[in-house]
Write a protein that holds these residues in place. Structure first.
Motif, PDB file in Angstrom:
ATOM      1  N   GLU A   1       0.800  -1.215   0.000  1.00 25.10           N
ATOM      2  CA  GLU A   1       0.000   0.000   0.000  1.00 25.10           C
ATOM      3  C   GLU A   1       0.839   1.274   0.000  1.00 25.10           C
ATOM      4  O   GLU A   1       0.485   2.252  -0.668  1.00 25.10           O
TER       5      GLU A   1
ATOM      6  N   ARG B   1     -10.777 -12.780   4.194  1.00 18.46           N
ATOM      7  CA  ARG B   1     -10.184 -11.486   3.835  1.00 18.46           C
ATOM      8  C   ARG B   1      -9.122 -11.737   2.778  1.00 18.46           C
ATOM      9  O   ARG B   1      -8.232 -12.577   2.978  1.00 18.46           O
TER      10      ARG B   1
ATOM     11  N   ASP C   1     -16.515  -6.251   4.457  1.00 17.28           N
ATOM     12  CA  ASP C   1     -15.684  -5.066   4.696  1.00 17.28           C
ATOM     13  C   ASP C   1     -14.752  -4.854   3.519  1.00 17.28           C
ATOM     14  O   ASP C   1     -14.533  -5.771   2.708  1.00 17.28           O
TER      15      ASP C   1
ATOM     16  N   ARG D   1     -11.066  -2.537   2.226  1.00 21.35           N
ATOM     17  CA  ARG D   1      -9.926  -1.664   2.511  1.00 21.35           C
ATOM     18  C   ARG D   1      -9.591  -0.981   1.191  1.00 21.35           C
ATOM     19  O   ARG D   1      -9.285  -1.658   0.191  1.00 21.35           O
TER      20      ARG D   1
ATOM     21  N   LEU E   1      -6.460   6.191   3.104  1.00 14.15           N
ATOM     22  CA  LEU E   1      -6.712   4.763   3.303  1.00 14.15           C
ATOM     23  C   LEU E   1      -7.883   4.589   4.260  1.00 14.15           C
ATOM     24  O   LEU E   1      -7.901   5.166   5.352  1.00 14.15           O
TER      25      LEU E   1
ATOM     26  N   ASP F   1     -10.199   1.457   6.044  1.00 10.16           N
ATOM     27  CA  ASP F   1     -10.471   0.041   6.285  1.00 10.16           C
ATOM     28  C   ASP F   1     -11.754  -0.033   7.093  1.00 10.16           C
ATOM     29  O   ASP F   1     -11.775   0.308   8.282  1.00 10.16           O
TER      30      ASP F   1
ATOM     31  N   ASP G   1     -11.892  -1.734  10.495  1.00  7.12           N
ATOM     32  CA  ASP G   1     -11.092  -1.155  11.568  1.00  7.12           C
ATOM     33  C   ASP G   1     -11.807   0.090  12.079  1.00  7.12           C
ATOM     34  O   ASP G   1     -11.892   1.108  11.382  1.00  7.12           O
TER      35      ASP G   1
ATOM     36  N   SER H   1      -9.797   3.272  11.931  1.00  5.27           N
ATOM     37  CA  SER H   1      -9.659   3.769  10.573  1.00  5.27           C
ATOM     38  C   SER H   1     -10.923   4.498  10.140  1.00  5.27           C
ATOM     39  O   SER H   1     -10.861   5.568   9.518  1.00  5.27           O
TER      40      SER H   1
ATOM     41  N   LYS I   1     -18.542   1.849   0.671  1.00 12.39           N
ATOM     42  CA  LYS I   1     -18.123   0.438   0.574  1.00 12.39           C
ATOM     43  C   LYS I   1     -18.773  -0.228  -0.631  1.00 12.39           C
ATOM     44  O   LYS I   1     -18.108  -0.926  -1.407  1.00 12.39           O
TER      45      LYS I   1
END
Length: 950
Positions: free
Chosen positions: A56, A112, A170, A172, A180, A182, A185, A188, A248
């Motif tokens: 990233e 994930r 979810d 990211r 960024l 996520d 999180d 985040s 999302k």
């Protein structure tokens, strides 16, 4: 197009990135920008710079540097998308190593995944939990998670209930400004709400306005009852009110125009183990569609429609049911797939499906089968339709697959109207098939763009298709393949002005400078879909049928080193195009052709393993290795005399090989492995890499004397002719292995134990299947060696009376392709399964072992038998994931060792804790031992250790 940008901007970008990213991952040479810039669509744009970030932080750096120079960027995963959404003439960000992470969550109920994970790999990870990801595109063995999510790809069983939009838990994501988020999180999310409150408020405002607009909201709900990937996921605005949830779900299907998905968490779905299928034939399309509508109310997993033209395209293929040839004109078929968690559930669902179509006329009684072979045959028919068109198209044309969806209640009239459109525009070769339960149909047809009038004909077709499907029937112009460039000019036509304006507002919120994949999904250019069309010139009959789908790429050993089979063909086509210009070529074109040929020598020819594994995944059966061997033939014609000398004195050649191993072994003993490696590496470097690379796994020389044995002549014993390959006659046991016997000694021990009388061919030291010569393009000498071997094996087997066991799988495949059909030629796995296991008592060893299924074993269809044999002999068997070809390829492991290293990247981690690894090719085992960190041996060694005479 980026013609208005100063060319210096990309050079400046590369210089800026070189301080942070290794130059090897900043690519701007003519060969690789063309190769890496090609995807499965029929569009061609060549990137000015290809960047391969590892993580990233590097990606955020790239985005920042591109924003500073206002340079557009496009993200690329596997490049299997069909609508032009992954090509660019600016900066291409290509995923590879560093993006393949995964994590199982909630005991398999979620997973994930990073965007570089191949879809089939995700399902393999979930298989122990009897679960899978929801999306199931036809390209799942080659496409990557990044593309599956960014295109909202679906497939045959997925429908709309299990696509990425419905199963994302979810996400990211990295936005255009480098931010960024996520969503898994909480910290985040909190930070993002503070830093990007304006974006989230904007999304929430659009959601409120959309829900307040009853007509627009209802239109959106209607559109997403169907499969729909045209434009942005506007359903997120009516399904959610919170900005994070809207964001999302907007990322799903956004095709890299709103941000970069760096990880996604899917809620997995149940993978029902019990399966059955029926192939139902109907007298006409109307009846077929009525049956589909009826089946919509039944518990079926998939209903695949195929018209008569589609069935005709595969009816003459090997193994197809004879009934296909006798179907009347106008007939059509449904492949009905039913699944259940147990036998009772499956039986109940089959009965329910049959009851739903009772009273609907069929050409034959509808019967379900649970037979695995028949079930596979039915799906082979369906999956063979797209490549069937590709295989018979005229050279120089491409294959276009249009992807639409009708409301299922109007499916029958929609199909007939669409068929009429194709006929009216002269597309009489088109075939129709698709996921009928969702009203999702694919029309596949060959299309050329070089002849006068063809572009205009295609434009007229698309205009009529768009009007018919998107306006008259309220359907989807892109049901599952993504909007891309192909349908961008028609988004407003399908959705209307209000929804289209809404999409532009969404784009402005995420990417106000329009730098993320511009011209994809949204474009003001009404002829975008007719521009930058990919040329498909004739290059070589061996590869001219290639449709550049990319299905071959995941299994290619050079994919992370140089080029893949698709990319080798792309470059060969460009060279053919330039060569065809002849005297008309400009100086720049001549210079470009020379530069491409110079680079292709290594990128395309030297680093191709040429094992033919790519043909196992190619929809039209292309073996790119054949192309490469032909190119080697042309390059090595001046060495034919040397090849003849070696071949006619082959016993001496192998004797020299054993002598060299003895010298290397003595030097290793004297210098030690470390000093030996440094010394030989230095000598190789001084030679300009012309001398082979010494490997710590280089074995002892083979004890050829073990072949000097007298036949015992005991009456009544079954006979077998044993042919040890030249590799096993040269390479003996490894220095660091507890197994001190050569393959020849192990094989003879097993045959004796099983009670066989062993026959050895005469002049065995001189014999060779021809593969070492074939792989280098020395076809004449390869044929000569094959004829010699054929003659001696016919004598030894009494014209095929006895089976032949060759201890090396690649050689066996070569022999099967070139020797007399009277010979029964087997390699270790098949011979052990059919002839040794019935004669031996096997007790599984209490060990954890690894298995490497060689390319040749895969091509011979022995993968399952290979693993089954290993599991019969050991209590725990590891089959490393995504290690398909070891890349040793005869002597490539010595002469091009970086190919072997690249192919086996990550092997050591997967086989850690194994006592040993097993395969069926001695040269492959050398490379596997070096890069796996454990000794690799013949699979016959494992069987010998685990067995006793019964």
């Amino acid at each position: 197009m980026t013609t208005a940008i100063n060319p210096e901007a990309w050079r400046d970008l590369k210089a800026a990135l070189a301080d942070k990213i290794p130059e090897a991952r900043l690519i701007d040479d003519p060969l690789r920008t063309l190769a890496f810039g090609t995807d499965a669509s029929f569009y061609r744009l060549i990137p000015r710079l290809v960047v391969r970030p590892h993580g990233e932080k590097e990606l955020q750096t790239i985005l920042a540097e591109c924003r500073a120079r206002r340079l557009p960027v496009t993200f690329r995963a596997a490049g299997t998308s069909l609508s032009g959404q992954a090509v660019t003439d600016s900066v291409l960000i290509q995923l590879g190593q560093g993006w393949r992470g995964h994590e199982i969550l909630d005991e398999g109920h979620a997973i994930r995944l990073q965007p570089g994970v191949i879809g089939a790999r995700a399902n393999a990870l979930l298989a122990p939990f009897q679960r899978k990801i929801g999306p199931d595109p036809a390209s799942i063995n080659s496409c990557m998670i990044g593309g599956i999510a960014a295109n909202n790809a679906s497939g045959m069983c997925c429908g709309t209930a299990q696509n990425s939009y419905r199963t994302v838990r979810d996400i990211r994501v990295i936005l255009a400004d480098g931010a960024l988020l996520d969503t898994a999180d909480a910290d985040s999310v909190t930070r993002f709400r503070r830093s990007h409150n304006e974006l989230l408020l904007g999304l929430e405002r659009l959601s409120a306005e959309t829900r307040a607009n009853d007509e627009l909201a209802e239109k959106i709900r209607h559109k997403y009852r169907l499969k729909n990937t045209t434009g942005y996921a506007l359903n997120s605005l009516v399904d959610f009110e919170d900005g994070i949830e809207i964001l999302k779900h907007l990322m799903i299907g956004s095709e890299g125009t709103l941000g970069f998905i760096s990880a996604i968490t899917y809620d997995s779905v149940v993978d029902e183990p019990q399966k059955a299928a029926a192939l139902a034939f109907f007298p006409d399309m109307g009846t077929t569609c009525r049956a589909t509508i009826a089946l919509k109310r039944s518990p079926v997993s998939a209903v695949e429609l195929m018209d008569r033209a589609a069935l005709r395209s595969v009816q003459d293929k090997p193994g197809m049911p004879e009934v296909l040839k006798s179907l009347p004109e106008g007939a059509a078929a449904l492949l009905i797939d039913v699944r259940g968690n147990d036998d009772d559930e499956l039986a109940a669902r089959m009965l329910a499906a049959q009851q739903m179509i009772e009273g609907i006329q069929t050409l034959e009684p509808v019967t379900f089968t649970r037979d695995a072979a028949t079930y596979a045959l039915y799906w082979k028919i369906r999956k063979g339709l797209f490549p069937a068109v590709g295989a018979v198209r005229e050279t120089g044309t491409t294959v276009i697959i249009e992807d639409v969806a009708f409301p299922i209640e109007r499916l029958d009239e929609g199909v007939l109207a669409l068929t009429d459109v194709f006929q009216r525009h002269g597309y009489r070769e088109a075939i129709l098939f698709g996921h009928a339960l969702e009203g999702n149909l694919h029309f596949v047809f060959p299309q050329g763009f070089e002849k006068p009038g063809e572009v205009e004909r295609y434009q007229a077709l698309m205009d009529d298709v768009a009007q018919l499907v998107g306006v008259e029937y309220g359907g989807s112009l892109k049901a599952e393949h993504g909007t891309g460039r192909n349908m961008a000019p028609y988004v407003e036509l399908e959705w209307g002005a209000d929804a289209y304006a809404l999409m532009w507002e969404i784009k402005a919120l995420f990417d106000p400078e329009n730098l993320l994949n511009p011209e994809v999904i949204l474009s003001r250019n009404p002829t975008l879909h007719l521009e930058n069309l990919k040329p498909m010139p004739a290059a070589d009959p061996l590869v001219d049928k290639c449709i550049e789908c990319g299905f071959c790429e995941p299994i290619c050993p050079s994919k992370d080193l140089t080029l893949t089979p698709r990319q080798r063909i792309v470059i060969r086509r460009e060279l053919a195009r330039l060569e065809a210009l002849g005297e008309r070529a400009s100086e720049d074109e001549r210079a470009r052709m020379k530069e491409l040929w110079d680079a292709y020598a290594y990128q395309g020819i030297d680093t191709c393993a040429a094992t033919g594994l790519c043909a196992t995944q190619c929809p039209v059966g292309i073996n790119t290795g054949d192309l490469v061997r032909n190119l080697r033939y042309e390059r090595n014609m001046g060495k034919a005399g040397t090849a003849r000398l070696l071949g006619r004195h082959f016993s001496g050649t192998t004797r020299v090989g054993r002598g060299a191993l003895n010298v290397a072994g003595a030097a290793r003993q004297a210098l030690g492995k470390n000093l030996m490696g440094k010394a030989t590496g230095g000598v190789r470097h001084l030679s300009g890499d012309r001398l082979p690379q010494w490997s710590p796994a280089l074995p002892r020389s083979a004890p050829i004397r073990v072949l000097k044995r007298e036949a015992d002549g005991e009456a009544g014993r079954d006979k077998v002719v044993y042919f040890p390959s030249c590799a096993t006659r040269v390479f003996g046991a490894s220095f660091d292995d507890a197994e001190t016997r050569s393959v020849m000694e192990i094989t003879l021990s097993l045959l004796d134990k099983a009670g066989f009388e062993v026959i050895l061919p005469e002049m065995i030291g001189h014999l060779c299947c021809g593969m070492p010569f074939q792989s280098k393009g020395q076809f004449d000498e390869a044929s000569h060696k094959a004829r010699e071997l054929n003659r001696e094996l016919l004598i030894a087997t009494q014209n095929g009376r006895y089976p032949v066991l060759c201890d090396t799988s690649p050689c066996t495949l070569q022999m099967q392709s070139h020797l007399d059909e009277r010979l029964t030629l087997t390699e270790p796995v098949n011979f052990a399964h059919d002839h040794l296991l019935p004669r031996l008592a096997v007790t599984p060893l209490k060990e954890r072992i690894a298995v490497h299924v060689t390319c040749s074993s895969t091509r011979m269809g022995l993968s399952e038998r290979f693993v089954a044999l290993a599991r019969a002999c050991a209590q725990e068997v590891v089959v490393p994931a995504e290690v398909n070809c070891c890349g040793f390829a005869g002597d490539k492991g010595f002469n091009t060792p970086e190919l072997n290293a690249a192919a086996l990247e990550g092997l050591a981690e997967q086989v850690a804790g194994c006592s040993a690894g097993y395969s069926n090719s001695r040269t492959c085992e050398i490379g596997l031992s070096q890069h796996g960190g454990i000794p690799y041996r013949s699979i016959l060694s494992l069987l010998d250790r685990a067995s006793r005479a019964s």
